[in-house]
Design an enzyme around this catalytic site. Structure first.
Site, PDB file in Angstrom:
ATOM      1  CG  ASP A   1      -6.779  -2.783  -4.175  1.00  0.00           C
ATOM      2  OD1 ASP A   1      -7.585  -1.609  -3.383  1.00  0.00           O
ATOM      3  OD2 ASP A   1      -5.524  -3.241  -4.150  1.00  0.00           O
TER       4      ASP A   1
ATOM      5  CB  SER B   1      -1.068  -0.088   0.899  1.00  0.00           C
ATOM      6  OG  SER B   1      -2.593   0.850   1.359  1.00  0.00           O
TER       7      SER B   1
ATOM      8  CG  HIS C   1      -6.178  -1.456  -0.424  1.00  0.00           C
ATOM      9  ND1 HIS C   1      -4.983  -1.492  -1.488  1.00  0.00           N
ATOM     10  CD2 HIS C   1      -5.211  -1.004   0.809  1.00  0.00           C
ATOM     11  CE1 HIS C   1      -4.170  -1.398  -1.021  1.00  0.00           C
ATOM     12  NE2 HIS C   1      -4.061  -0.727   0.122  1.00  0.00           N
TER      13      HIS C   1
END
Length: 319
Positions: A259, A164, A291
């Site tokens: 995601d 991320s 995600h």
């Protein structure tokens, strides 16, 4: 601005609350796991070491229990996610994941803690990350301040890994490495898990309504108020003229089907592949996942498959 309705698994409640008096409240990601260090029952040993006295910043080191004296292992340098605002290298989420990664891959790992936005806006997190890399590089000749790195880190087999926002940082560190290098440190590969990239104009199946995009744009400006917008190379690598100078010879990108950042991962893959960069870039998509699913479900089949891919990537003999 009102919170948009999002139906793709995005959880905006993960981000901190900013009050009018300047107080910031983080609802999660502040938990601290005391490392087991040399606990004989731990499959992976770990400890915290300060890398910047000035900032009082630390890394958490991980070493497989069965490592023999003088045994050199590939070195993984990990940058945690959390939108630049949440989580630490010492939280249960990342402590547990790094234990799994280090055991499965049989590597020595440096999990970098860095100062977080909005108190420390970008580029502070990037600068902290580079300072940590310079600290790691101080061990190249085996006379650095940390014995585990002196004795066990193979500086000719170094990998940057992050998820991320940490994947965003991983990319930026690889770009900086490509420009400046780190004497004696041979960056072989870069692993980006569900990278936090964005852009001004929607691509693929990204939300196109102004409210949702405006909210996501605000999140970027919250952590990087000096940015000129979401086509800033720090958030949109496709606009970076330095993209082809990325360090390392191999890149592995992971995306997840559900995601909200999926299409940006694919876009990054295509742009890097067509940029003139001379390395090998691969991409893997996890079906039916959202995600950073691998952090909340580390034992699921798709998380196991992801881990297998990362281990294979580290030990691949591809140039």
């Amino acid at each position: 601005m009102a919170k948009p309705e999002v139906t793709d698994g995005t959880d905006f409640s993960r981000f901190p609350l900013l009050y009018r008096d300047g107080t910031i409240q983080r609802l999660r990601g502040n938990e601290f796991v005391v490392p087991p260090s040399l606990d004989p029952d731990a499959r992976v040993h770990s400890k915290n070491v300060i890398y910047s006295q000035e900032g009082n910043l630390s890394v958490r080191l991980y070493l497989p229990r069965n490592t023999n004296p003088g045994q050199n292992l590939p070195l993984v340098i990990y940058f945690h996610g959390g939108g630049f605002m949440l989580e630490t290298a010492f939280s249960p989420t990342y402590h547990n994941y790094l234990n799994i990664l280090v055991e499965e891959a049989n590597v020595i790992a440096v999990s970098v803690d860095y100062r977080r936005a909005p108190e420390h806006a970008i580029p502070v997190p990037y600068d902290d990350a580079w300072t940590a890399l310079e600290w790691v590089a101080s061990h190249v000749n085996g006379n650095g301040p940390e014995e585990w790195l002196n004795s066990h880190a193979d500086m000719s087999r170094v990998f940057f890994v992050g998820d991320s926002a940490g994947a965003n940082m991983t990319h930026q560190m690889a770009i900086r490495y490509g420009q400046e290098k780190l004497l004696g440190v041979d960056l072989i590969g870069v692993v980006l898990v569900h990278p936090y990239f964005w852009g001004k104009e929607p691509i693929g199946n990204e939300p196109k309504d102004l409210e949702t995009r405006g909210y996501i744009d605000c999140l970027w400006h919250f952590v990087c108020p000096a940015s000129n917008g979401c086509d800033d190379p720090l958030i949109n690598p496709s606009t970076d003229p330095k993209l082809a100078s990325l360090g390392g010879t191999r890149v592995l990108v992971f995306v997840a089907e559900k995601d909200w950042l999926r299409d940006r991962g694919w876009y990054y893959y295509e742009n890097l592949r067509n940029s003139g960069w001379e390395g090998l870039v691969e991409i893997v998509e996890s079906k039916d996942e959202a995600h950073i699913f691998h952090l909340s479900k580390p034992n699921c089949d798709n998380a196991a498959a992801m881990m297998k891919n990362i281990v294979s990537f580290i030990y691949s003999d591809k140039p």
